[in-house]
Write a protein that holds these residues in place. Sequence first.
Motif, short mmCIF file in Angstrom:
data_model
loop_
_atom_site.label_atom_id
_atom_site.label_comp_id
_atom_site.label_asym_id
_atom_site.label_seq_id
_atom_site.Cartn_x
_atom_site.Cartn_y
_atom_site.Cartn_z
N LYS A 44 0.95 -1.16 -0.16
CA LYS A 44 0.12 0.15 0.10
C LYS A 44 0.77 1.20 -0.08
CE LYS A 44 -3.27 2.22 3.16
NZ LYS A 44 -4.21 1.97 4.28
N HIS A 82 1.11 3.97 -3.15
CA HIS A 82 0.68 5.33 -3.22
C HIS A 82 1.76 6.33 -3.55
CE1 HIS A 82 -3.39 5.87 -1.17
NE2 HIS A 82 -3.24 4.46 -0.58
N VAL A 110 -4.38 -0.97 -2.93
CA VAL A 110 -4.81 0.25 -2.22
C VAL A 110 -6.43 0.19 -2.37
CG1 VAL A 110 -2.66 1.66 -3.14
CG2 VAL A 110 -4.50 1.29 -4.67
N ASP A 150 -8.62 2.04 0.33
CA ASP A 150 -8.55 3.62 0.40
C ASP A 150 -9.61 4.33 -0.53
OD1 ASP A 150 -6.55 3.02 2.15
OD2 ASP A 150 -4.97 3.40 0.79
#
Length: 257
Positions: free
Chosen positions: A72, A76, A120, A123
């Motif tokens: 993750k 990002h 991800v 999110d």
Amino acid sequence: MTRIIAACNQKGGVGKTTTCVNLAAALAAMEKRVLLVDMDPQANSTQGLGFDEGFDNDIYDAMLLPEAEVTKERIHGFIQKTSMGFLDLMPCSRSLAGLEVKLLSEEKRERRLSRVLESVRADYDFILIDSPPSLNILTLNVLTAADSVLIPIQCEYYALQGLAELLNTIRLVQQSTNPNLAIEGALLTMYDSRLNLSKQVAEDVQNTFSEKVFKTIIPRSVKLSEAPSFGKPVILYDVVSIGAVRYMELAKEVIEK
């Protein structure tokens, strides 16, 4: 629960990138957390949100990471914030076109995008993927990573040409790498109510997809055509234009599903 929606149609010029950029912006305007992933080597979605394509790290680099490095935090680092608070972008550049050769001898090469996005996924409320206008390893990655496929169809002659091939590809992916892949819906684009042709295409699409056709129809619009040259989605370029209104209506349909 996050939904990953891929916009696919191997025909170019059907409004695929326009739909990705403007649907993503409309969902973000409704305070949904959205990630737009640009998987088209032309990088038009990247440019349509006001970015140049000169990134040191983009989706090409993320997909080449060894599996152990796909975390993750690492992924990002490839994501860009946009001028809209709820909208992020995973950009691309023309180097993405060379990915197929890079992955030629790799195992599970069709799952590279899936593992990037899964890292991800939690999110975001929505992840939208702009796919290339061809059926290749990039498109296979897109369909393997997606929960559903949104099919933009322009209201012009030959609109349904090639759709059988796309639907067959979707079925093959369902049988192999992604059994849960669904059709989100067919979206009529570039509709001109003055033309009998547009009405005929709309009828043909309805007969082909029945209840899978979105109620929202995207018309031909000068503002929709102008907005990308300013690096903006249409709701930031002209919020009261018919294009902005229709994409907000489409976003509501997608949320209600």
